[in-house]
Design an enzyme around this catalytic site. Structure first.
Site: not given
Length: 481
Positions: A215, A241
């Site tokens: 993330d 990401e």
């Protein structure tokens, strides 16, 4: 001039009735799983561990999904919003989705079903609570104080914008040293912090996890991620990401040396083609559009962030969403990731939960959408598996919203997103002669098809009528005796 197409609520509802019914599943996951390479990822967003385990056995394994991406498993702040899972307070595997033992059992069960497990790992930051508090599992913490893990010396304080928050995404330093919406930003250049983060990931690897979705990777230098990765106890699949921004100094291509990267432009462009432009433009969809190399891109129609931010197709678009996913699963660019949502009426709304905010078991009704079970999506996973390695061939388009193509010798898809039926035409597939299940409208199991059967003649052609906003798909893995 682009033609602005009429959106028909009646047609969309009709498509929903025929395509969005939950697909049937065979009773034995081991026997029913599609043979060969399985690459499709499904994101079971905020599902609890007991429900993920059950889904691996009853749906994901039988339908041929290769990976399940689960939500962050570490201890987090308390409350109801979905984003609380992205505010760690410790690295204990204890959250509103379940206990460490339940997580371990889930991983084992999914592996038995032939499904690998990817964890959404929050490694860029800790919580965003100014006054601290007590976490889900009872850990006391402060904004910059996490006993046993981090103290104030382990965080960035960029000293900009009056509150340390990121404001200017055209400033590399700010993006990677200031705080993302007040979340305490870890000093990932520190070897101590890297070791702590690797310790968390290694703990998950010890439980059998197969990979990580990292993330907020954009908010960490690629070199920091590489250093953390070097401390892992064994190899693991990595997808990062990194949201693309036009003209920004931090680009997704910087991160390909660490592993795969999410291609955020894909879903927005796909929605634009379906909503207001032409499916005919998809003939060269992928790298030629300026995207990441296909072998390192993970693509999606939507994910938990983009479906809330707009500009993409989501479960609310029903039939159009199903068709976009069918295209994604049939087209060879990137690794496809299917979204499975809970329904929501406001951006912050958390998953279906009990009075104590513990996530309820998923039932695929009462607040759970379960797009990955929709017939067209679930059945196109087998299409993706059956056509691995086959190039696009025999492209056809009418210049607008009717397209067709084969995956050389292995599969064929035609999509008609016009507001009218396409009748009286034949399609050249290049497939072996025989009878095939139309997996858009029927389930293939034990050599039989519950829906329409398409006959390919000895020259590789078939004739079919394709309704408005509808499709036909066949592949060699769903060929009838």
């Amino acid at each position: 001039m682009q033609r602005r197409r009429r959106r028909s609520a009646v047609l969309a509802l009709g498509l929903a009735a025929s395509l969005l019914v939950p697909t049937s599943v065979a009773p034995s996951p081991a026997a029913a799983a599609t043979p060969g390479s399985k690459k499709v990822i499904v994101q079971l967003f905020e599902w609890n561990w007991t429900s993920v385990a059950n889904e691996c056995t009853t749906v994901l394994g039988p339908k041929g999904y290769g990976y399940v991406q689960v939500s962050p498993p570490q201890e987090h702040v308390t409350g109801n919003p979905w984003w609380l899972a992205y505010q760690p307070v410790s690295y204990r595997i204890e959250s509103r989705k379940g206990t460490r033992a339940q997580f371990q059992s889930m991983v084992n069960t999914c592996h038995t079903a032939g499904v690998k497990v990817i964890v959404d790992a929050v490694v860029n930051h800790m919580s965003g609570q100014d006054n601290g508090g007590t976490g889900w599992a009872g850990t006391t913490y402060g904004h910059y104080n996490y006993p046993g893990n981090y103290g104030s010396q382990d965080f960035h304080y960029c000293g900009r914008n009056g509150n340390n928050d990121i404001v200017n995404y055209n400033d590399r330093y700010e993006v990677q040293n200031c705080e993302l919406v007040n979340l305490a930003d870890l000093k990932t250049e520190s070897d101590y912090v890297r070791t702590k983060l690797a310790g968390y990931l290694n703990d998950l690897l010890s439980l059998g996890v197969d990979g990580f979705r990292l993330d907020a990777s954009k908010h960490m230098p690629a070199a920091d991620i590489a250093a953390i990765k070097s401390k892992l106890s064994r190899s693991a699949y990595i997808v990062q990401e990194v949201i693309w921004g036009a003209g920004e100094p931090i680009q997704p291509t910087e991160y390909t040396g660490n592993g795969d990267v999410h291609e955020f432009r894909y879903g927005k462009d796909l929605a634009r083609m379906f909503n207001s432009e032409r499916l005919a433009y998809l003939k060269n969809f992928g790298e030629s559009w300026g995207y990441l190399p296909g072998g390192q891109a993970v693509v999606f129609t939507d994910n938990h962030d983009t479906q809330r931010d707009g500009g993409v197709l989501t479960y609310r678009d029903r039939g159009e969403y199903a068709l976009a996913n069918a295209f994604m699963l049939a087209w060879p660019y990137g690794t496809p990731a299917v979204m499975s949502s809970f329904t929501y009426s406001n951006r912050d709304q958390g998953p279906p939960s009990d009075a104590g905010n513990r996530t309820l078991n998923t039932t695929c009704y009462s607040g759970w959408e379960c797009e990955h079970r929709w017939r067209v999506i679930a059945n196109m996973v087998a299409f993706n598996n059956a056509t691995q390695g086959a190039a696009v061939a025999n492209w056809y388009d009418n210049g607008w919203q009717h397209i067709a193509f084969s995956r050389a010798g292995k599969g064929y898809l035609t999509i008609n997103d016009e507001d009218f039926a396409i009748t009286g035409r034949s399609y050249y597939t290049g497939l072996p002669a025989g009878r095939y299940c139309d997996v858009i409208h029927g389930d293939f199991s034990n050599g039989s098809c519950s829906g329409p059967v398409i006959t390919v003649d000895g020259s590789g052609w078939f004739a079919a009528n394709v309704n408005a906003h509808d499709a036909v798909a066949i592949h060699v893995g769903a060929k009838l005796p």
